[in-house]
Design an enzyme around this catalytic site. Sequence first.
Site, mmCIF file in Angstrom:
data_model
loop_
_atom_site.group_PDB
_atom_site.id
_atom_site.type_symbol
_atom_site.label_atom_id
_atom_site.label_comp_id
_atom_site.label_asym_id
_atom_site.label_seq_id
_atom_site.Cartn_x
_atom_site.Cartn_y
_atom_site.Cartn_z
ATOM 1 N N ASP A 82 -50.585 45.620 -25.508
ATOM 2 C CA ASP A 82 -50.275 44.191 -25.381
ATOM 3 C C ASP A 82 -50.441 43.453 -26.701
ATOM 4 O O ASP A 82 -49.810 42.414 -26.922
ATOM 5 C CB ASP A 82 -51.139 43.555 -24.299
ATOM 6 C CG ASP A 82 -50.620 43.974 -22.936
ATOM 7 O OD1 ASP A 82 -50.950 45.093 -22.500
ATOM 8 O OD2 ASP A 82 -49.843 43.212 -22.337
ATOM 9 N N ASN B 132 -54.901 46.759 -24.476
ATOM 10 C CA ASN B 132 -53.961 47.203 -23.432
ATOM 11 C C ASN B 132 -54.657 47.036 -22.087
ATOM 12 O O ASN B 132 -55.833 46.611 -22.011
ATOM 13 C CB ASN B 132 -53.523 48.651 -23.677
ATOM 14 C CG ASN B 132 -52.350 49.057 -22.801
ATOM 15 O OD1 ASN B 132 -51.348 48.337 -22.713
ATOM 16 N ND2 ASN B 132 -52.461 50.184 -22.104
ATOM 17 N N GLN C 169 -50.398 48.940 -11.201
ATOM 18 C CA GLN C 169 -49.102 49.098 -11.885
ATOM 19 C C GLN C 169 -48.742 50.576 -12.049
ATOM 20 O O GLN C 169 -47.572 50.931 -12.128
ATOM 21 C CB GLN C 169 -49.143 48.428 -13.278
ATOM 22 C CG GLN C 169 -49.161 46.923 -13.253
ATOM 23 C CD GLN C 169 -50.573 46.361 -13.275
ATOM 24 O OE1 GLN C 169 -51.508 47.000 -12.790
ATOM 25 N NE2 GLN C 169 -50.737 45.172 -13.810
HETATM 26 O O1 MRU Z 1 -50.802 42.993 -16.746
HETATM 27 P P1 MRU Z 1 -49.554 43.712 -17.132
HETATM 28 O O2 MRU Z 1 -48.983 44.531 -16.024
HETATM 29 O O3 MRU Z 1 -48.540 42.800 -17.783
HETATM 30 O O4 MRU Z 1 -50.048 44.725 -18.258
HETATM 31 C C1 MRU Z 1 -49.097 45.521 -18.924
HETATM 32 C C2 MRU Z 1 -49.701 46.510 -19.841
HETATM 33 O O5 MRU Z 1 -50.890 46.535 -20.076
HETATM 34 C C3 MRU Z 1 -48.740 47.418 -20.565
HETATM 35 O O6 MRU Z 1 -49.332 48.646 -20.836
HETATM 36 C C4 MRU Z 1 -48.357 46.762 -21.893
HETATM 37 O O7 MRU Z 1 -47.913 45.467 -21.672
HETATM 38 C C5 MRU Z 1 -47.342 47.522 -22.605
HETATM 39 S S1 MRU Z 1 -45.743 47.355 -21.885
HETATM 40 C C6 MRU Z 1 -44.612 48.135 -22.833
#
Ligand code: MRU
Length: 340
Positions: free
Chosen positions: A239, A249, A198
């Site tokens: 999260d 997170n 990501q």
């Molecule tokens: O697995 P993902 O891509 O949904 O994980 C996202 C994250 O860990 C972000 O850092 C978190 O959701 C914060 S988004 C504002």
Amino acid sequence: MSFEVIAWTREGAVRLLDQTQLPAAEVYLELRSVPEMVEAIRRLRVRGAPLIGIAAAMGLAAAAEQAARQGGFAAGWLDEAARALGEARPTAVNLRWAVEQVRRVGEQALEAGEAPARVAARLRDEAQRIWDEDAAMCRAIGEYGAALIPGGATVLTHCNAGTLATGGIGTALAAVYRAHAQGKAVRVVSCETRPLRQGTRLTAWELARNGVPVTAITDSSAASLMARGEIDLVLTGADRIAANGDVANKIGTYALAVLADAHRIPLYVAAPRSTFDLSLAHGGLIPIEERAAEELDAAPGAEVYNPAFDVTPAPLVAALVTDRGIAKPPYGAAIRRLFG
Ligand code: MRU
């Protein structure tokens, strides 16, 4: 912003930018059923804690509109749809939080005997309200967070906590966007974020699109950059945040927190109130999603352990940047003051 992450179509479906295709292609999907939205959330076509909440809420409303057009709701439809969407991913608390708000509005409308089209309209209004509220929270986080970024700073971030993860300008990246707009000459170092990248695919893409200088690195390069004094602060999203300030997170955040601590670099975590779960006393109680072995591309025959998130203990977090202000340790009391 030069791209649209989520939108309603004229027919009441949900239009999503398919994030699994970025940065190679900008592909948009139109979803109108619960199974379609569950699949999109599970496969990370839409992702990021606040955005999956918004997408699920909108998906529930879109599916309700379809049901209303086809004659109404079967008994138990609303609860079953909300359960399926709420369980699509386990760690981000925003998902269940948003779905539950929409479900409750629908339940009240059904109990009041409202016509199916009216019930569906109420779900849509509630989903829109959640989206608007998230966009406003992002703006507030951006203002508070920018104050923590000195002029000329290099900010290391992990995963994607920006426009692609929220209903607005992001959480961690909101602070960066505001600092950039204030002329602070901020630079971002974006960790790759294994295994789904990501950081290099999404954070680097949106920052570059918005004119913010960004350098993509492998996760394993963070330590040497810190040792060379090239990182001024670490700033991530979250999260789920427990009542004591422990932060779940993206996997690898804890490693960065330990590294930042060892190099005396502050780690800040930015999140809206929808990410706080005050029902959990500490981060050990946060459910951690484990993802499919295929994502690691390991040799056949190897066992794979692929957790999507980790928990950073509150003592490693220098401050929590929220839409209601900045919380500093001790977090229990500070969080209660902001959200109690
Ligand atoms: O697995 P993902 O891509 O949904 O994980 C996202 C994250 O860990 C972000 O850092 C978190 O959701 C914060 S988004 C504002």
